[in-house]
Design a protein around this motif. Structure first.
Motif, PDB file in Angstrom:
ATOM      1  N   LEU A  14       0.819  -1.211   0.000  1.00  0.00           N
ATOM      2  CA  LEU A  14       0.000   0.000   0.000  1.00  0.00           C
ATOM      3  C   LEU A  14       0.853   1.262   0.000  1.00  0.00           C
ATOM      4  CD1 LEU A  14      -2.953  -0.904   2.384  1.00  0.00           C
ATOM      5  CD2 LEU A  14      -3.000  -0.602  -0.088  1.00  0.00           C
ATOM      6  N   SER A  15       1.930   1.263   0.757  1.00  0.00           N
ATOM      7  CA  SER A  15       2.784   2.446   0.774  1.00  0.00           C
ATOM      8  C   SER A  15       3.467   2.654  -0.574  1.00  0.00           C
ATOM      9  CB  SER A  15       3.817   2.359   1.897  1.00  0.00           C
ATOM     10  OG  SER A  15       4.719   1.301   1.657  1.00  0.00           O
ATOM     11  N   GLY A  16       3.827   1.585  -1.236  1.00  0.00           N
ATOM     12  CA  GLY A  16       4.394   1.701  -2.577  1.00  0.00           C
ATOM     13  C   GLY A  16       3.384   2.237  -3.573  1.00  0.00           C
ATOM     14  N   ALA A  17       2.161   1.778  -3.472  1.00  0.00           N
ATOM     15  CA  ALA A  17       1.107   2.253  -4.378  1.00  0.00           C
ATOM     16  C   ALA A  17       0.798   3.728  -4.141  1.00  0.00           C
ATOM     17  CB  ALA A  17      -0.152   1.415  -4.196  1.00  0.00           C
ATOM     18  N   VAL A  18       0.699   4.133  -2.892  1.00  0.00           N
ATOM     19  CA  VAL A  18       0.422   5.540  -2.572  1.00  0.00           C
ATOM     20  C   VAL A  18       1.584   6.422  -3.013  1.00  0.00           C
ATOM     21  CG1 VAL A  18       0.104   7.176  -0.668  1.00  0.00           C
ATOM     22  CG2 VAL A  18      -1.181   5.046  -0.710  1.00  0.00           C
ATOM     23  N   GLY A  19       2.799   5.967  -2.806  1.00  0.00           N
ATOM     24  CA  GLY A  19       3.965   6.731  -3.245  1.00  0.00           C
ATOM     25  C   GLY A  19       4.004   6.881  -4.753  1.00  0.00           C
ATOM     26  N   SER A  20       3.656   5.839  -5.465  1.00  0.00           N
ATOM     27  CA  SER A  20       3.635   5.874  -6.918  1.00  0.00           C
ATOM     28  C   SER A  20       2.575   6.842  -7.436  1.00  0.00           C
ATOM     29  CB  SER A  20       3.392   4.476  -7.454  1.00  0.00           C
ATOM     30  OG  SER A  20       3.280   4.489  -8.840  1.00  0.00           O
ATOM     31  N   VAL A  21       1.391   6.785  -6.880  1.00  0.00           N
ATOM     32  CA  VAL A  21       0.312   7.690  -7.293  1.00  0.00           C
ATOM     33  C   VAL A  21       0.692   9.131  -6.997  1.00  0.00           C
ATOM     34  CG1 VAL A  21      -2.061   8.389  -6.770  1.00  0.00           C
ATOM     35  CG2 VAL A  21      -1.523   5.992  -7.144  1.00  0.00           C
ATOM     36  N   VAL A  26       2.326  14.491  -8.989  1.00  0.00           N
ATOM     37  CA  VAL A  26       3.167  15.678  -8.855  1.00  0.00           C
ATOM     38  C   VAL A  26       4.060  15.866 -10.066  1.00  0.00           C
ATOM     39  CG1 VAL A  26       5.044  16.688  -7.514  1.00  0.00           C
ATOM     40  CG2 VAL A  26       3.128  15.616  -6.337  1.00  0.00           C
ATOM     41  N   PHE A  27       4.716  14.818 -10.517  1.00  0.00           N
ATOM     42  CA  PHE A  27       5.765  14.982 -11.521  1.00  0.00           C
ATOM     43  C   PHE A  27       5.291  14.906 -12.962  1.00  0.00           C
ATOM     44  CE2 PHE A  27       8.296  13.618  -7.804  1.00  0.00           C
ATOM     45  CZ  PHE A  27       9.003  14.799  -7.664  1.00  0.00           C
ATOM     46  N   PHE A  28       4.174  14.277 -13.256  1.00  0.00           N
ATOM     47  CA  PHE A  28       3.710  14.209 -14.641  1.00  0.00           C
ATOM     48  C   PHE A  28       3.377  15.590 -15.204  1.00  0.00           C
ATOM     49  CE2 PHE A  28       0.469  13.588 -17.918  1.00  0.00           C
ATOM     50  CZ  PHE A  28       1.204  12.827 -18.808  1.00  0.00           C
ATOM     51  N   PRO A  29       2.645  16.438 -14.476  1.00  0.00           N
ATOM     52  CA  PRO A  29       2.397  17.785 -15.015  1.00  0.00           C
ATOM     53  C   PRO A  29       3.683  18.598 -15.186  1.00  0.00           C
ATOM     54  CG  PRO A  29       0.857  17.302 -13.264  1.00  0.00           C
ATOM     55  CD  PRO A  29       1.872  16.209 -13.254  1.00  0.00           C
ATOM     56  N   LEU A  30       4.627  18.435 -14.280  1.00  0.00           N
ATOM     57  CA  LEU A  30       5.894  19.162 -14.402  1.00  0.00           C
ATOM     58  C   LEU A  30       6.673  18.690 -15.626  1.00  0.00           C
ATOM     59  CD1 LEU A  30       7.039  19.214 -10.679  1.00  0.00           C
ATOM     60  CD2 LEU A  30       5.947  21.044 -11.975  1.00  0.00           C
ATOM     61  N   ASP A  31       6.661  17.400 -15.868  1.00  0.00           N
ATOM     62  CA  ASP A  31       7.351  16.859 -17.029  1.00  0.00           C
ATOM     63  C   ASP A  31       6.673  17.308 -18.320  1.00  0.00           C
ATOM     64  OD1 ASP A  31       9.427  15.237 -18.151  1.00  0.00           O
ATOM     65  OD2 ASP A  31       7.909  13.722 -18.587  1.00  0.00           O
ATOM     66  N   THR A  32       5.358  17.385 -18.307  1.00  0.00           N
ATOM     67  CA  THR A  32       4.618  17.863 -19.470  1.00  0.00           C
ATOM     68  C   THR A  32       4.975  19.310 -19.780  1.00  0.00           C
ATOM     69  OG1 THR A  32       2.792  16.374 -18.975  1.00  0.00           O
ATOM     70  CG2 THR A  32       2.306  18.229 -20.421  1.00  0.00           C
ATOM     71  N   ALA A  33       5.029  20.153 -18.760  1.00  0.00           N
ATOM     72  CA  ALA A  33       5.391  21.559 -18.969  1.00  0.00           C
ATOM     73  C   ALA A  33       6.812  21.666 -19.513  1.00  0.00           C
ATOM     74  CB  ALA A  33       5.257  22.330 -17.663  1.00  0.00           C
ATOM     75  N   ARG A  34       7.736  20.901 -18.986  1.00  0.00           N
ATOM     76  CA  ARG A  34       9.121  20.932 -19.456  1.00  0.00           C
ATOM     77  C   ARG A  34       9.209  20.512 -20.917  1.00  0.00           C
ATOM     78  NH1 ARG A  34      12.589  17.154 -20.572  1.00  0.00           N
ATOM     79  NH2 ARG A  34      11.249  15.557 -19.672  1.00  0.00           N
ATOM     80  N   LEU A  35       8.506  19.458 -21.255  1.00  0.00           N
ATOM     81  CA  LEU A  35       8.531  18.958 -22.626  1.00  0.00           C
ATOM     82  C   LEU A  35       7.933  19.971 -23.603  1.00  0.00           C
ATOM     83  CD1 LEU A  35       9.204  16.486 -24.368  1.00  0.00           C
ATOM     84  CD2 LEU A  35       6.865  15.730 -24.001  1.00  0.00           C
ATOM     85  N   ARG A  36       6.830  20.588 -23.224  1.00  0.00           N
ATOM     86  CA  ARG A  36       6.208  21.582 -24.099  1.00  0.00           C
ATOM     87  C   ARG A  36       7.129  22.781 -24.312  1.00  0.00           C
ATOM     88  NH1 ARG A  36       0.593  20.595 -24.525  1.00  0.00           N
ATOM     89  NH2 ARG A  36       0.498  18.336 -24.446  1.00  0.00           N
ATOM     90  N   LEU A  37       7.830  23.208 -23.272  1.00  0.00           N
ATOM     91  CA  LEU A  37       8.761  24.334 -23.422  1.00  0.00           C
ATOM     92  C   LEU A  37       9.910  23.974 -24.349  1.00  0.00           C
ATOM     93  CD1 LEU A  37       8.946  25.749 -19.797  1.00  0.00           C
ATOM     94  CD2 LEU A  37       8.023  26.894 -21.818  1.00  0.00           C
ATOM     95  N   GLN A  38      10.334  22.730 -24.338  1.00  0.00           N
ATOM     96  CA  GLN A  38      11.435  22.309 -25.196  1.00  0.00           C
ATOM     97  C   GLN A  38      11.004  22.153 -26.651  1.00  0.00           C
ATOM     98  OE1 GLN A  38      12.806  18.692 -23.399  1.00  0.00           O
ATOM     99  NE2 GLN A  38      14.236  19.741 -22.041  1.00  0.00           N
ATOM    100  N   VAL A  39       9.797  21.675 -26.874  1.00  0.00           N
ATOM    101  CA  VAL A  39       9.368  21.326 -28.228  1.00  0.00           C
ATOM    102  C   VAL A  39       8.706  22.501 -28.950  1.00  0.00           C
ATOM    103  CG1 VAL A  39       7.797  19.850 -29.534  1.00  0.00           C
ATOM    104  CG2 VAL A  39       9.127  18.895 -27.654  1.00  0.00           C
ATOM    105  N   ASP A  40       7.862  23.246 -28.267  1.00  0.00           N
ATOM    106  CA  ASP A  40       7.093  24.315 -28.902  1.00  0.00           C
ATOM    107  C   ASP A  40       7.949  25.574 -29.009  1.00  0.00           C
ATOM    108  OD1 ASP A  40       5.138  25.887 -29.958  1.00  0.00           O
ATOM    109  OD2 ASP A  40       3.769  25.740 -28.242  1.00  0.00           O
TER     110      ASP A  40
END
Length: 63
Positions: A14-21, A26-40
């Protein structure tokens, strides 16, 4: 076999699942913003919340 289905194993799973979620939330939106700044080429570098707000405004939250 009892060691696999113990309370301690359940807590670790359960702790692994909660940590993963949490990490993905937290990090998926940050990675999306970084990628968009690099590509666009037309997107200007701004603060992270401003870039995320632009993406949501342009594409919507569920896109």
């Amino acid at each position: 076999m009892n060691e696999v289905f113990s309370y301690e194993s359940l807590v670790h799973a359960l702790s692994g699942a909660v940590g993963s979620v949490t990490a993905m939330t937290v990090f998926f939106p940050l990675d999306t913003a970084r990628l968009r700044l690099q590509v666009d080429e037309n997107r200007k570098a701004k603060s992270t919340p401003a870039v995320l707000a632009e993406i949501v405004k342009e594409e919507g939250l569920g896109h």
